[in-house]
Design a protein around this motif. Structure first.
Motif: not given
Ligand code: GDD
Ligand code: MG
Length: 348
Positions: A331-332, A298-299, A268-273
């Motif tokens: 991230r996260g 990285d990442n 649902d592409v619910g976040s930038w993550d």
């Protein structure tokens, strides 16, 4: 006859600063040159013709930046957002105004589905089951105790569709963890298939206040059938609708829900993550969109609008650059964008 009803009225705040009130997520070109809305309709072919698609969205999008994106489609335009139950009720009433009882494939405008053949197979099963008079949901295998989704208990035993024992919208973390441990719970994908008459009967039973407003809108439509324009009645009466989602309003309460289990590469592409997870990465897990120069990172997810974004030696970071705002978040933790948007709204 099969019709698609595309729900495109959300504000998509979790992808700020790219997603804005004037141009929310469903109108963005996150991948390639098609917006999420256009990709949603592309994906239905050849099962549903574009001519049989109805987009339900806010009035403001018929004028603002989103106008070009909406022009090719038939629309129902809401003067105020009242969440998904009124949007779906309106679409069901409009599609059945001449006495037809079409099967409606109800789809959010802002999701990504990667496995097209699997999606089409699930859709065919859902349509067949909906023709028998049930409310059809699609079950996605849950991978973590996400609290932003609906959870559906159904024992499928290898069947292509199964009765739903229980539907729980947006549980708290402890409940979501218990659901995962149970092993018979599925995530609700937010896509539904049903006949117009089936969902209207359920709305009449479970949401009588909403149904009463809908009846008045239908009476207005019937008064001028030759005009065949949905908008005047919507503009006059829609604001009286209660605000409630179809999940809380109908699916949690109905005993007529079935589930089609599916594995369709859904997000649902619910976040930038989630955007990071969907995007192509280099071998160190970096995803770059636009004019990006990244050395020894990285990442990361780096999204550049018009300007060059250059980064060296950073890890576990999301950077989203737009003309008037730049987002930086680990991230996260990209769900925290919602807190930022709330704070910005407070300051407005
Ligand atoms: N027309 C219209 N009017 N559309 C709306 C409105 C509205 O007032 N509000 C939301 N939508 C659209 C959104 O654009 C989106 O495409 C869809 O309806 C679902 O709304 P969301 O606000 O994104 O719902 P959610 O993500 O909290 O929850 C739903 O989706 C989850 C899966 O992504 C539920 O169905 C959950 O059970 C489900 O797990
Ligand atoms: Mg959503």
């Amino acid at each position: 006859m099969i019709h698609a009803v595309i729900l495109a009225g959300g504000s998509g705040t979790r992808l700020w600063p790219l997603s804005r009130r004037q141009l929310p997520k469903q109108f963005l070109r996150l991948e390639g040159d098609r917006s999420l809305l256009e990709a949603t309709l592309d994906r239905l072919q050849p099962l549903v013709e574009p001519a049989n698609a109805l987009v339900v969205t806010g009035c403001e999008h018929a004028r603002g930046e989103a106008y070009q994106a909406l022009r090719p489609f038939r629309t129902l335009l809401e003067p105020v957002g009242r969440n998904t139950a009124p949007a779906i009720a309106l679409a069901a009433a409009w599609l059945s105004r001449k006495g037809d009882d079409p099967v409606m494939v109800v789809l959010p405008a802002d999701h990504v589905i990667r496995d097209l053949p699997a999606f089409h197979a699930a859709l065919r099963q859902a349509i067949a089951a909906a023709e028998q008079g049930a409310l059809i949901t699609f079950g996605i295998r849950p991978t973590h105790p996400e609290t932003g989704y609906g959870y559906i208990r159904a024992v499928t035993d290898g069947r292509t569709d199964a009765p739903v024992e229980r539907f729980t919208e947006k549980p708290d973390v402890a409940t979501a963890e218990a659901f995962l441990a149970d092993g018979h719970y599925w995530w609700n994908s937010g896509m539904f298939v049903w006949r117009a008459s089936t969902i209207l009967d359920e709305i009449q039973r479970h949401l009588p206040d909403l149904y009463e407003v809908l009846e008045r809108i239908r009476a207005e439509w019937r008064r001028e059938p030759e005009r065949d324009d949905p908008q005047p009645a919507i503009e006059a009466l829609f604001h009286e609708m209660p605000s409630i989602s179809i999940d809380y309003g109908v699916l949690e309460r109905s005993e007529n829900v079935r589930l089609v289990p599916c594995d369709i590469g859904w997000s649902d592409v619910g976040s930038w993550d989630a955007v990071h997870d969907l995007a192509e990465h280099d071998t160190r897990g970096n995803a770059a969109q636009g004019n990006v120069l990244a050395i020894d990172c990285d990442n990361t997810l780096i999204h550049a609008g018009k300007r060059l974004v250059a980064a060296a030696g950073v890890r576990d970071l999301c950077v989203v650059e737009t003309a008037d705002a730049v987002l930086v978040v680990p991230r996260g933790e990209t769900q925290r964008v919602r807190d930022l948007v709330d704070e910005l709204n407070r300051r407005d």
